[in-house]
Enzyme design. Sequence first.
Site, mmCIF file in Angstrom:
data_model
loop_
_atom_site.group_PDB
_atom_site.id
_atom_site.type_symbol
_atom_site.label_atom_id
_atom_site.label_comp_id
_atom_site.label_asym_id
_atom_site.label_seq_id
_atom_site.Cartn_x
_atom_site.Cartn_y
_atom_site.Cartn_z
ATOM 1 C CB THR A 31 -51.864 1.597 27.178
ATOM 2 O OG1 THR A 31 -51.843 1.948 28.564
ATOM 3 C CG2 THR A 31 -52.532 2.713 26.392
ATOM 4 C CB SER A 82 -57.474 -1.466 20.363
ATOM 5 O OG SER A 82 -56.414 -1.949 19.545
ATOM 6 C CB THR A 83 -54.477 -5.724 21.722
ATOM 7 O OG1 THR A 83 -54.417 -5.357 20.343
ATOM 8 C CG2 THR A 83 -54.477 -7.243 21.822
ATOM 9 N N GLY A 89 -50.280 -4.965 24.670
ATOM 10 C CA GLY A 89 -50.246 -5.127 23.229
ATOM 11 C C GLY A 89 -48.936 -4.641 22.643
ATOM 12 C CB ALA A 90 -46.582 -5.329 20.514
ATOM 13 C CD GLU A 120 -47.626 0.887 26.579
ATOM 14 O OE1 GLU A 120 -48.773 0.582 26.209
ATOM 15 O OE2 GLU A 120 -46.708 1.188 25.782
ATOM 16 C CE LYS A 138 -45.719 -2.091 25.067
ATOM 17 N NZ LYS A 138 -47.138 -1.999 24.641
ATOM 18 N N GLY A 150 -49.868 4.211 21.250
ATOM 19 C CA GLY A 150 -50.847 4.883 22.096
ATOM 20 C C GLY A 150 -50.254 5.947 22.992
#
EC number: 5.3.1.6
Length: 227
Positions: free
Chosen positions: A28, A30-31, A82-83, A103, A94, A97
Amino acid sequence: MSADDQKRISGEAAAELVENGMVVGLGTGSTAAWFVKALAARGLKDIRGVPTSDATAALARELGIPLAALDDVKTVDLTVDGADEIGPGLSLIKGGGAALLREKLVWEASTRCVVIADAAKRVPALGKFPLPIEVVRFGHVHTGYRLADIAAEFDLPPPRLRTAERGMVVTDGGNLIYDMASGKIEDPTALAAALKSVTGVVDHGLFLDLADEALVGTDEGVVRLQP
């Protein structure tokens, strides 16, 4: 190269790790969204994605990636996510989001976990990014008091309830998020154990000993990191 371009190339590199027939954990943020887009573009056969949030599930459906619930698979072959920070030994923060619980559940069900990020996410020590802590809604103010006590034991500022324009931020699971800003977490392992000991804490955003590899986008290309 912009940070967004660095995220894109790290996501594209991670998509190359996926093979036909795999069950893939879809992170989850943007990356991770760049990874999902690159994965869809590859057109692999018989893959299934296990999304870590409602937002990721919606994106994957839009792009035509078949989905499966975590409970419907025995093992996730590869998770890419992502992170917010990547520290020594691929220790991670993390949860920016607000999807840290799902996750972590998917990560822990995975044979291999790869973290993707732009270069700015690499840090010498975790803690500049506020550490998210997911708590149940019932009695959350009192849970916050206990978290403040733990923060004091670790010489950290007290956590703050995360809010947005419409009020408290609520996770996909119906829980709330407290953010513990620090500047530096001296002992992530001890802090993780202390946070988990609090009744009312569902989980926290410290991902320790979970990442097998990091793919970090830089101006010179993608750098691969091992724990």
